[in-house]
Design a protein around this motif. Structure first.
Motif, PDB file in Angstrom:
ATOM      1  N   GLY B  69       0.756  -1.241   0.000  1.00  0.00           N
ATOM      2  CA  GLY B  69       0.000   0.000   0.000  1.00  0.00           C
ATOM      3  C   GLY B  69       0.782   1.283   0.000  1.00  0.00           C
ATOM      4  N   ALA B  70       0.113   2.351   0.441  1.00  0.00           N
ATOM      5  CA  ALA B  70       0.611   3.713   0.389  1.00  0.00           C
ATOM      6  C   ALA B  70       1.739   3.900   1.403  1.00  0.00           C
ATOM      7  CB  ALA B  70      -0.536   4.661   0.674  1.00  0.00           C
ATOM      8  N   PRO B  71       2.518   5.000   1.296  1.00  0.00           N
ATOM      9  CA  PRO B  71       2.314   6.106   0.365  1.00  0.00           C
ATOM     10  C   PRO B  71       2.816   5.794  -1.053  1.00  0.00           C
ATOM     11  CG  PRO B  71       4.218   6.549   1.733  1.00  0.00           C
ATOM     12  CD  PRO B  71       3.617   5.274   2.224  1.00  0.00           C
ATOM     13  N   ALA B  72       3.944   5.117  -1.189  1.00  0.00           N
ATOM     14  CA  ALA B  72       4.464   4.947  -2.544  1.00  0.00           C
ATOM     15  C   ALA B  72       4.149   3.559  -3.059  1.00  0.00           C
ATOM     16  CB  ALA B  72       5.973   5.156  -2.542  1.00  0.00           C
ATOM     17  N   LEU B  73       3.906   3.445  -4.343  1.00  0.00           N
ATOM     18  CA  LEU B  73       3.776   2.131  -4.950  1.00  0.00           C
ATOM     19  C   LEU B  73       5.136   1.453  -4.865  1.00  0.00           C
ATOM     20  CD1 LEU B  73       1.658   2.736  -8.162  1.00  0.00           C
ATOM     21  CD2 LEU B  73       0.959   1.644  -6.039  1.00  0.00           C
ATOM     22  N   SER B  74       5.154   0.257  -4.325  1.00  0.00           N
ATOM     23  CA  SER B  74       6.407  -0.467  -4.145  1.00  0.00           C
ATOM     24  C   SER B  74       6.506  -1.547  -5.220  1.00  0.00           C
ATOM     25  CB  SER B  74       6.424  -1.087  -2.746  1.00  0.00           C
ATOM     26  OG  SER B  74       7.726  -1.430  -2.372  1.00  0.00           O
ATOM     27  N   PRO B  75       7.597  -1.587  -5.968  1.00  0.00           N
ATOM     28  CA  PRO B  75       7.677  -2.490  -7.122  1.00  0.00           C
ATOM     29  C   PRO B  75       7.993  -3.921  -6.725  1.00  0.00           C
ATOM     30  CG  PRO B  75       9.714  -1.288  -6.910  1.00  0.00           C
ATOM     31  CD  PRO B  75       8.829  -0.811  -5.791  1.00  0.00           C
ATOM     32  N   ILE B  76       7.020  -4.627  -6.208  1.00  0.00           N
ATOM     33  CA  ILE B  76       7.254  -5.981  -5.706  1.00  0.00           C
ATOM     34  C   ILE B  76       6.310  -6.961  -6.372  1.00  0.00           C
ATOM     35  CG2 ILE B  76       8.136  -5.201  -3.490  1.00  0.00           C
ATOM     36  CD1 ILE B  76       5.345  -5.722  -2.349  1.00  0.00           C
ATOM     37  N   ASP B  77       6.661  -8.243  -6.296  1.00  0.00           N
ATOM     38  CA  ASP B  77       5.847  -9.267  -6.950  1.00  0.00           C
ATOM     39  C   ASP B  77       5.324 -10.311  -5.975  1.00  0.00           C
ATOM     40  OD1 ASP B  77       8.075 -10.800  -6.350  1.00  0.00           O
ATOM     41  OD2 ASP B  77       8.859 -10.740  -8.378  1.00  0.00           O
TER      42      ASP B  77
ATOM     43  N   ARG C  54      25.274  -8.614  -7.163  1.00  0.00           N
ATOM     44  CA  ARG C  54      24.245  -9.528  -6.670  1.00  0.00           C
ATOM     45  C   ARG C  54      23.025  -8.662  -6.348  1.00  0.00           C
ATOM     46  NH1 ARG C  54      24.102 -13.586  -1.513  1.00  0.00           N
ATOM     47  NH2 ARG C  54      24.655 -11.660  -0.470  1.00  0.00           N
ATOM     48  N   VAL C  55      21.911  -8.944  -6.994  1.00  0.00           N
ATOM     49  CA  VAL C  55      20.781  -8.015  -6.961  1.00  0.00           C
ATOM     50  C   VAL C  55      19.463  -8.701  -6.626  1.00  0.00           C
ATOM     51  CG1 VAL C  55      21.834  -6.410  -8.618  1.00  0.00           C
ATOM     52  CG2 VAL C  55      20.451  -8.339  -9.456  1.00  0.00           C
ATOM     53  N   LEU C  56      18.482  -7.826  -6.358  1.00  0.00           N
ATOM     54  CA  LEU C  56      17.108  -8.227  -6.085  1.00  0.00           C
ATOM     55  C   LEU C  56      16.311  -7.946  -7.360  1.00  0.00           C
ATOM     56  CD1 LEU C  56      15.012  -8.972  -3.848  1.00  0.00           C
ATOM     57  CD2 LEU C  56      14.869  -6.530  -3.357  1.00  0.00           C
ATOM     58  N   VAL C  57      15.560  -8.948  -7.827  1.00  0.00           N
ATOM     59  CA  VAL C  57      14.844  -8.819  -9.096  1.00  0.00           C
ATOM     60  C   VAL C  57      13.342  -9.042  -8.885  1.00  0.00           C
ATOM     61  CG1 VAL C  57      14.582  -9.806 -11.419  1.00  0.00           C
ATOM     62  CG2 VAL C  57      16.852  -9.600 -10.394  1.00  0.00           C
ATOM     63  N   ALA C  58      12.530  -8.109  -9.393  1.00  0.00           N
ATOM     64  CA  ALA C  58      11.068  -8.274  -9.356  1.00  0.00           C
ATOM     65  C   ALA C  58      10.618  -8.863 -10.685  1.00  0.00           C
ATOM     66  CB  ALA C  58      10.378  -6.940  -9.120  1.00  0.00           C
ATOM     67  N   THR C  59       9.773  -9.895 -10.611  1.00  0.00           N
ATOM     68  CA  THR C  59       9.386 -10.638 -11.814  1.00  0.00           C
ATOM     69  C   THR C  59       7.895 -10.519 -12.098  1.00  0.00           C
ATOM     70  OG1 THR C  59       8.971 -12.655 -10.562  1.00  0.00           O
ATOM     71  CG2 THR C  59      11.194 -12.332 -11.356  1.00  0.00           C
ATOM     72  N   ASP C  60       7.454  -9.338 -12.418  1.00  0.00           N
ATOM     73  CA  ASP C  60       6.033  -9.095 -12.700  1.00  0.00           C
ATOM     74  C   ASP C  60       5.957  -7.783 -13.446  1.00  0.00           C
ATOM     75  OD1 ASP C  60       2.968  -9.468 -11.667  1.00  0.00           O
ATOM     76  OD2 ASP C  60       3.568  -7.364 -11.574  1.00  0.00           O
ATOM     77  N   GLY C  61       5.073  -7.713 -14.447  1.00  0.00           N
ATOM     78  CA  GLY C  61       5.006  -6.515 -15.278  1.00  0.00           C
ATOM     79  C   GLY C  61       4.637  -5.268 -14.510  1.00  0.00           C
ATOM     80  N   PHE C  62       3.590  -5.330 -13.720  1.00  0.00           N
ATOM     81  CA  PHE C  62       3.143  -4.132 -13.006  1.00  0.00           C
ATOM     82  C   PHE C  62       4.219  -3.678 -12.027  1.00  0.00           C
ATOM     83  CE2 PHE C  62       0.183  -2.095  -9.792  1.00  0.00           C
ATOM     84  CZ  PHE C  62      -0.091  -0.983 -10.563  1.00  0.00           C
ATOM     85  N   ALA C  63       4.865  -4.648 -11.362  1.00  0.00           N
ATOM     86  CA  ALA C  63       5.940  -4.323 -10.430  1.00  0.00           C
ATOM     87  C   ALA C  63       7.124  -3.692 -11.170  1.00  0.00           C
ATOM     88  CB  ALA C  63       6.387  -5.584  -9.688  1.00  0.00           C
ATOM     89  N   ALA C  64       7.517  -4.287 -12.268  1.00  0.00           N
ATOM     90  CA  ALA C  64       8.681  -3.799 -12.993  1.00  0.00           C
ATOM     91  C   ALA C  64       8.433  -2.411 -13.567  1.00  0.00           C
ATOM     92  CB  ALA C  64       9.042  -4.777 -14.111  1.00  0.00           C
ATOM     93  N   ILE C  65       7.242  -2.208 -14.090  1.00  0.00           N
ATOM     94  CA  ILE C  65       6.900  -0.909 -14.677  1.00  0.00           C
ATOM     95  C   ILE C  65       6.888   0.156 -13.580  1.00  0.00           C
ATOM     96  CG2 ILE C  65       5.009   0.353 -15.794  1.00  0.00           C
ATOM     97  CD1 ILE C  65       4.436  -2.318 -17.342  1.00  0.00           C
ATOM     98  N   THR C  66       6.386  -0.204 -12.412  1.00  0.00           N
ATOM     99  CA  THR C  66       6.393   0.702 -11.267  1.00  0.00           C
ATOM    100  C   THR C  66       7.827   1.017 -10.841  1.00  0.00           C
ATOM    101  OG1 THR C  66       4.279  -0.190 -10.497  1.00  0.00           O
ATOM    102  CG2 THR C  66       5.623   0.937  -8.857  1.00  0.00           C
TER     103      THR C  66
END
Lengths: 94, 94, 94, 94, 94
Positions: B69-77, C54-66
């Motif tokens: 949720g808020a405040p910021a959209l967090s780019p997670i899956d 060594r990184v953290l990767v999000a695997t979802d379109g909405f997440a990645a676009i965000t």
């Protein structure tokens, strides 16, 4: 969407506020002949299904959130969206 | 959603700004009998879970972003969205 | 999200306009012990990572676009969203 | 998207209100040579397809919901979005 | 995102209206050494690619719909979003 049977219900006392008053169902995906397809997963109930029902399950976050609907967006990835009464098949398909 | 156990916590000092102050948990999906289902993955915490807790995990970007949720959209899956207290099963399901 | 190592960078001179000035990284998902998990995939960079990190990767379109964010919506399905410094594990997990 | 053949139709009398008047089709994904690829799944019809048709199937919630369209958002994860007339292949591909 | 080669083009005369004037490409995902990775799938073209091109493919509905863009939302789950010119690899990766 998947065909599944409701095989359990989960109790979670501490959870996301949007989940209050909703059922979390354990659903077992099925093949056309009624045998298990893969393993059981959890889906939010959107049609008042219960243990033993043969149901239609949507397996996508946007779809599931749309199914459960207002007032609050519920952070789920799977929902039970219908009851299955009958399946008509092309001859030779099983 | 999946049933999982929190088995670790990840530290990332340089990350997306929306992740500040949030926990990144390593969660191991579980079968109904408590054995491991596949391999551990990373989920953002939305309910203040910690290592050892048995939790409910949403595995979809839109769902996970809604959970945190808020405040910021967090780019997670993936997000931890509840604690699991009990599972009632249809007789014969295990 | 996944733990991964950046193992390459891709050059695409003709591409979606929103990709201009952004890095497309080839990332290899990793198990907790540092061995490869499956095959390498492509992720857009959101944190200025480079080869070897060594990184953290999000695997979802909405997440990645965000993750990649404004000004233009970038049509991607995976993004590098953080650097991994440390992982604390439950005793017995490896 | 996938190439598939419509192999059945499902009847669900109790379902999400947005599904009224729409067909739920059982579709079997196909390889290029017409053999089955994996198992049959359920898709909402967006082009008035029927049993036996060779169709184009979108397998994503946002895509499927967009395909079926107004008036109500329909909570689905897969939709039949076209009929396949012909496939032109690179020499050597089969 | 995936690396793929365009191996075919599909003709669908009856389809979702938003697809008019767009190419549906059959793309074969590739490993880094150019061998096939899994089976061919269908993607909407967003960069005017053609048979034989080595391309970048986004595999998510929201990403693909964003790639193809206005005027109408197109109900797709995969899009060709770039041409691949070169891949620089960490020594030892292949």
């Amino acid at each position: 969407m998947l065909i599944a049977r409701v095989v359990g219900e989960l109790t979670a006392t501490r959870k996301h506020p949007s989940h209050e008053g909703r059922k979390l169902l354990l659903v077992q995906p099925l093949n056309l002949d009624g045998t298990d397809r893969g393993v059981a997963v959890l889906a939010m109930d959107a049609v008042d299904a219960g243990i033993g029902d043969r149901v239609l399950v949507a397996t996508d976050g946007f779809a599931a959130i749309t199914a459960v609907g207002a007032p609050a967006l519920s952070p789920i990835d799977m929902a039970v969206i219908g009851f299955i009464d009958q399946i008509d098949l092309l001859p030779g398909v099983s």
